[in-house]
Design an enzyme around this catalytic site. Sequence first.
Site, PDB file in Angstrom:
ATOM      1  N   GLY A 456       0.830  -1.308  -0.021  1.00  0.00           N
ATOM      2  CA  GLY A 456       0.091   0.073   0.105  1.00  0.00           C
ATOM      3  C   GLY A 456       0.903   1.200   0.091  1.00  0.00           C
ATOM      4  CD  GLN A 457       4.219   2.570   4.408  1.00  0.00           C
ATOM      5  OE1 GLN A 457       5.214   2.046   4.498  1.00  0.00           O
ATOM      6  NE2 GLN A 457       3.475   3.248   5.228  1.00  0.00           N
ATOM      7  N   GLY A 458       3.955   1.613  -1.019  1.00  0.00           N
ATOM      8  CA  GLY A 458       4.901   1.943  -2.400  1.00  0.00           C
ATOM      9  C   GLY A 458       5.328   0.666  -2.911  1.00  0.00           C
ATOM     10  CB  THR A 459       6.844  -0.142  -5.876  1.00  0.00           C
ATOM     11  OG1 THR A 459       5.689  -0.050  -6.099  1.00  0.00           O
ATOM     12  CG2 THR A 459       7.346  -1.522  -6.521  1.00  0.00           C
ATOM     13  CG  ASP A 571       3.122  -1.143  10.736  1.00  0.00           C
ATOM     14  OD1 ASP A 571       2.245  -1.957  11.105  1.00  0.00           O
ATOM     15  OD2 ASP A 571       3.252  -0.612   9.544  1.00  0.00           O
TER      16      ASP A 571
HETATM   17  C1  LIG Z   1      -2.436   9.640   1.812  1.00  0.00           C
HETATM   18  O1  LIG Z   1      -1.882   8.428   1.175  1.00  0.00           O
HETATM   19  C2  LIG Z   1      -2.076   7.357   1.881  1.00  0.00           C
HETATM   20  C3  LIG Z   1      -1.430   6.095   1.477  1.00  0.00           C
HETATM   21  O2  LIG Z   1      -1.678   5.944   0.095  1.00  0.00           O
HETATM   22  C4  LIG Z   1      -3.694   7.061   1.902  1.00  0.00           C
HETATM   23  O3  LIG Z   1      -4.021   6.200   2.559  1.00  0.00           O
HETATM   24  C5  LIG Z   1      -4.266   8.151   2.430  1.00  0.00           C
HETATM   25  O4  LIG Z   1      -5.796   8.281   2.092  1.00  0.00           O
HETATM   26  C6  LIG Z   1      -3.786   9.622   1.512  1.00  0.00           C
HETATM   27  N1  LIG Z   1      -4.416  10.814   2.141  1.00  0.00           N
HETATM   28  C7  LIG Z   1      -4.903  11.803   1.161  1.00  0.00           C
HETATM   29  C8  LIG Z   1      -5.421  12.971   2.074  1.00  0.00           C
HETATM   30  O5  LIG Z   1      -4.865  11.579   0.196  1.00  0.00           O
END
Ligand SMILES: *[C@@H]1O[C@H](CO)[C@@H](O)[C@H](O)[C@H]1NC(C)=O
Length: 775
Positions: A456-459, A571
């Site tokens: 979810g955070q990236g690659t 985490d």
């Molecule tokens: C920021 O990024 C995270 C992870 O992708 C996401 O869960 C979250 O909704 C995002 N927040 C906004 C304000 O876009």
Amino acid sequence: MSLSILWLLLFLLPVSVEAIADPTSSTAIPPKTMLTAAVITKHSNCARTCGSLTIPYPFGVGRQCAHDDWFTITCDKTTYDSPKAFLWGPLDLEDREILEITETEVVIRNSQIASRCYDFRGKKVSENEGKFNISGSPFTLSHTANNLTVIGYNDYALIGDSGGTSPYEAPLYYRAGCITMCANLTVMKPGSCSGLGCCQTSVPIGLQDFTIDLYTVENRQRQKEYVPAEYCSYAFFAKVGNFSFGGASDLTTNGTVEKRTKQEVPVVLDWAFERYTSCKEAKKKNICQSNAECIDSEAGGYRCKCRSGYEGQPYLEPGCTDIDECASRPCAKYCKNVAGSFNCSCPSGYSGDGFKSGRGCYPDGLLKIITNLASGLGISLGIISMLLVSWWLSYIIEKRRIVEQKAKYFEQNSRLLLQQMATDESAMATIKIFTIDELERVTDNFNEDRILGKGGQGTVYKGMLSEGRIVAIKKSEVVNESQLRDFVNEVVILSQINHRNIVKLLGCCLEAEVPLLVYEYILNGTLFQHIHHPTEDFPITWKMRLQIASDSAGALAYLHTSSSIPIFHRDIKSSNILLDDKYRAKLSDFGTSKLVAIDLTHVTTHVHGTFGYLDPVYFQSSQFTEKSDVYSFGVVLIELLTGQKAIRSMIQEDRSLVLWFLSHLENSNLLDIVDSQILQEGSKEEFLAIANLGKRCLNLDEKTRPSMKEVLVEIERVMSLHFPGKNQKNWTEQVITGTSRTTNYSYDGLLSSKTFYPENISLSSAETSLLSNPK
Ligand SMILES: *[C@@H]1O[C@H](CO)[C@@H](O)[C@H](O)[C@H]1NC(C)=O
Ligand SMILES: *[C@@H]1O[C@H](CO)[C@@H](O)[C@H](O)[C@H]1NC(C)=O
Ligand SMILES: *[C@@H]1O[C@H](CO)[C@@H](O)[C@H](O)[C@H]1NC(C)=O
Ligand SMILES: *[C@@H]1O[C@H](CO)[C@@H](O)[C@H](O)[C@H]1NC(C)=O
Ligand SMILES: *[C@@H]1O[C@H](CO)[C@@H](O)[C@H](O)[C@H]1NC(C)=O
Ligand SMILES: *[C@@H]1O[C@H](CO)[C@@H](O)[C@H](O)[C@H]1NC(C)=O
Ligand SMILES: *[C@@H]1O[C@H](CO)[C@@H](O)[C@H](O)[C@H]1NC(C)=O
Ligand SMILES: *[C@@H]1O[C@H](CO)[C@@H](O)[C@H](O)[C@H]1NC(C)=O
Ligand SMILES: *[C@@H]1O[C@H](CO)[C@@H](O)[C@H](O)[C@H]1NC(C)=O
Ligand SMILES: *[C@@H]1O[C@H](CO)[C@@H](O)[C@H](O)[C@H]1NC(C)=O
Ligand SMILES: *[C@@H]1O[C@H](CO)[C@@H](O)[C@H](O)[C@H]1NC(C)=O
């Protein structure tokens, strides 16, 4: 496609043509065997130069080489290291050093400086007139190349024309002047000659016989408090842009301006072959020789000049001669010198204008291809090249935009980073800053083949640095404020710690919108993969599991107690525990971790963590304590023991591993829930000890949960049960005593930011009830 080919052809054309041109051109033109210097002196035995000065006729060294006495030069080779040239005279030209001779001008050293000095009462104490008389000479003061400069304090200078023989002259008549106004010495600025202490103006045309008169504007006595006790004012002519005002000291230090001007600031004179006649007369007398033209001078008189394409002596036989332009190879292929010009051509079968600076020569076929392509497309060449040019321009602009954007990101990210690290720049120094180009190169432009993992955070990509080191590069996908802060947080935390069971941050890249993190590469993936997707070749044994539990417990204990500032990981989960080639654990993902002041027992934050591992107490109170990490670690322990995922299935009732484990433990059928993979390897005593440890970690009363240090000691005990031969003593101490990179760190800034994680986790009501009523 065809457009770009065309563009390529057009682009490559001049280069390829020149490449084929040179070898043949040497045979096409017979090379000039000797370049004879053009005639410039009256006789062949007249000196062409004096020192570095070139002396063309009508000037000449010695009377027999010059047109007349006015143009006669003496070359002093004895007094100076390098010979110097002087005008012979007469009048005020006598013995004036010549600095330069051009087609129309002669530059000489200054000597005509008017000055007036005043004493502390403002009384004039001395005066030098600026007189200049070159009346009757072929020279005039150049009105285009000189300025009148006045330096003073409420002083002004006037140029008085004494009357003479120049067509422009009249009996004593003020022609020009300028005034310096100044209330206060301190406002005079060195280098600025705009009226305060220094003024400049342009010079009237045709001056030959004149005086410079200096005057003062006001009664100096009245202004006494502003006036320097003693000072001098000056007025002189100087080559445009050559004099630079030295500020108030130029007025108050007697003599410096005069000295400087005479040494450094030259005066420019215009010369004419004959001053008091015109081209009309000169043509009658055939003064200008063949291939030369006559030019009337603006200030009177005339000069002869070689026509373009010719060089030599316009006043002397045989006149100007043709320049062999081909000697400088201006053509791509064939060059033909013609009188006054030259002609480039191409061999048969080639087209083009033949000029190197033009289109050169190119094979006929090439032109055909281009025109055919163009007509085939039904578009004229003009339109195509316009398209190409605009495409090229937009490419350039885009490229520039990218460069600017990189710089912007870098600036913004490093500011954020430095804010967080405000008081500890040494931590920053241990981190290498990579450029985005470098990371693109090592990951093959973030090639899909290089992906190690996606979340979810990236690659995370795998890459090899130029020194051969393999690294993992984390690149976030979505960009928002909270991710940026996660990044900065991770850099801050990881730069503080150096522990063998914690993944090392090697560097980061600040040029991307979300900065990229570069870690040491951990060979064997995550614990999650090994437990839940085991490979046949390398099953993860009970012994390995104990080792992994001990490693990660040690790392956590270190974070909680032994690092210079307590750090909560926040985490802990099996996918954040990496395994190296020896299956030793390395804790990773510090994006959400927090540094905590030692006397604080908890941090109040918005709830953040991963389902299945999240401490319900923390979830309810929003207060994260070290025991919340202990809870998550307990879940990992059970994962290791049971081989089940933290979220067992998508069915609500059966979802939580913790609930499933606790209920089975109560029913005391422990061996039913131990992972069948390891059932044969360990004893019941060992399994029970770990299960009980897990249970204590998961206790809903935080205070009864063990600390990480206690957890570690218990795991060590189980390990010594499992391999009694091995001497594991004192290992605990070693693990906890990591080495900290930095000892002093201020965390005030971190704790005051209450909205560190702006996004709250939203839970379904079912999950909330599950977590809050685990019974
Ligand atoms: C920021 O990024 C995270 C992870 O992708 C996401 O869960 C979250 O909704 C995002 N927040 C906004 C304000 O876009
Ligand atoms: C300048 O020189 C010319 C020629 O020598 C002379 O006739 C004239 O009187 C001089 N002017 C002044 C002001 O002395
Ligand atoms: C100096 O002389 C040049 C040439 O005549 C002129 O263009 C310029 O304006 C003069 N400078 C000042 C400050 O008058
Ligand atoms: C000259 O100007 C400076 C600064 O502008 C000021 O401090 C000083 O008092 C002035 N001197 C006089 C005599 O007005
Ligand atoms: C002024 O002219 C002299 C002589 O041509 C030269 O050496 C010097 O560099 C010039 N100074 C400036 C500031 O142009
Ligand atoms: C300044 O110097 C000039 C000559 O260099 C001299 O004639 C003059 O008297 C001096 N003025 C003062 C005030 O010293
Ligand atoms: C160059 O030569 C060509 C052919 O010899 C001729 O047609 C052309 O007029 C010449 N051009 C010049 C500038 O002499
Ligand atoms: C883990 O490391 C060992 C030893 O380097 C290696 O043989 C094995 O293939 C690795 N396993 C995985 C899943 O990468
Ligand atoms: C650990 O090592 C220290 C010396 O380094 C020793 O004094 C201590 O007794 C050892 N502890 C155990 C449990 O063996
Ligand atoms: C840490 O801070 C203390 C006191 O503030 C100081 O004496 C010590 O030198 C610092 N240590 C380092 C490594 O900066
Ligand atoms: C997040 O939680 C805090 C308190 O825990 C609450 O004040 C805030 O409104 C919540 N924000 C969102 C977007 O739910």
